[in-house]
Design an enzyme around this catalytic site. Sequence first.
Site, PDB file in Angstrom:
ATOM      1  N   ASP A   1       6.754  -1.155   0.869  1.00  0.00           N
ATOM      2  CA  ASP A   1       5.954  -0.797   1.988  1.00  0.00           C
ATOM      3  C   ASP A   1       6.358  -1.548   3.689  1.00  0.00           C
ATOM      4  OD1 ASP A   1       3.727  -0.147   4.761  1.00  0.00           O
ATOM      5  OD2 ASP A   1       2.261   0.498   3.038  1.00  0.00           O
TER       6      ASP A   1
ATOM      7  N   SER B   1      -3.869   4.382   3.351  1.00  0.00           N
ATOM      8  CA  SER B   1      -2.730   3.645   4.524  1.00  0.00           C
ATOM      9  C   SER B   1      -5.172   3.566   5.839  1.00  0.00           C
ATOM     10  CB  SER B   1      -2.202   4.905   5.641  1.00  0.00           C
ATOM     11  OG  SER B   1      -2.225   4.185   6.652  1.00  0.00           O
TER      12      SER B   1
ATOM     13  N   HIS C   1       5.888   3.232   3.193  1.00  0.00           N
ATOM     14  CA  HIS C   1       4.577   3.095   2.989  1.00  0.00           C
ATOM     15  C   HIS C   1       4.067   5.373   2.689  1.00  0.00           C
ATOM     16  CE1 HIS C   1       1.049   3.021   4.213  1.00  0.00           C
ATOM     17  NE2 HIS C   1       0.551   4.062   5.425  1.00  0.00           N
TER      18      HIS C   1
END
Length: 337
Positions: free
Chosen positions: A283, A129, A312
């Site tokens: 995602d 991320s 995600h």
Amino acid sequence: MPDYQIFEAGDVVLQSGLTYRGARLAYKTYGALDTETSNVIVYPTSYGAQHYDLEWAIGEGKALDPTQYFIIIPNMFGNGLSSSPSKTPAPFDRARYAHFTMTDNVRVQQRLLQEVFGIARVRLVYGFSMGAQQAFHWGALFPDRVERIVPICGSAKTSPHNFVFLEGVKAALTADPAWQDGWFATPPTRGFQAMGRVYAGWGLSQAFYREEEWRKLGYSSLEDFLVGNWEGGFRRRDANDLLAMLWTWQQADISANEIYHGDFDKALGAIAADAIVMPSETDLYFTVEDNRREVALMPNAELRPIPSIWGHRAGNPAQNPEDAKFIDLAVRELLAR
């Protein structure tokens, strides 16, 4: 006693033109540095995370094996351990906090490696991320020092759609009546509740909810999951720190510096590191298509999407053995070649 160390970075002139005085970078190391300083892995933190939250991926027998590698987790500025709004003195406190960009973060991390450990080259930068965004920045800012990168569920530049998603998260948090003059003086209980529910719809896929995968995490109902996992997760952190990290996320761009002057294609082309870029197939805000376009311009990169319904969160599978195995195998492969 804290289990981490502090790099006293001094007065750091930020990309904004402001100076953060007495910047402190919290970090933790795992394993031992070899005599050639050639076994270094940098593992930056993600949104809302501190090094404690990342340690699940480190262990003997795993790709990030501290018996083989010297692993450093630098805590991102704004995460509550490194310099953050919650611990910044006047006059740059409260709404006057001097924000750190991704470039600011990575440049101080590089100073830590060089000044404290004498490390010139990095074997791997591994990140999820916002950690993945830092991995891209490492590759672009220090192409002659980074041998490999594994960005997982992240991008080299925050896309317009991703920016808009974060505007929704920010609006939910700051709608709380505790938001006064650009600052939370008291914890925003209703803001955390709203933020958690907005984020929950984006952080995991439609299939995850349809299949009730949250039951595998020990939750008895969807409401139980939303309260215990999402609201509870964000309430661990200071709300002002969360907003600071969100700002850093929104501004992420490997070309927004004096090296590339906004030429994003040039910045991607400069990443010489051997790379496996791993988005999640489901995602909703760091999309496969964004990574596909980036990888096409990187000279030594492969796109390897994670086949997962965990959205995600497939990129940080602390409670998801299948996706953890997929990522672990890819990292092992990259380190071995």
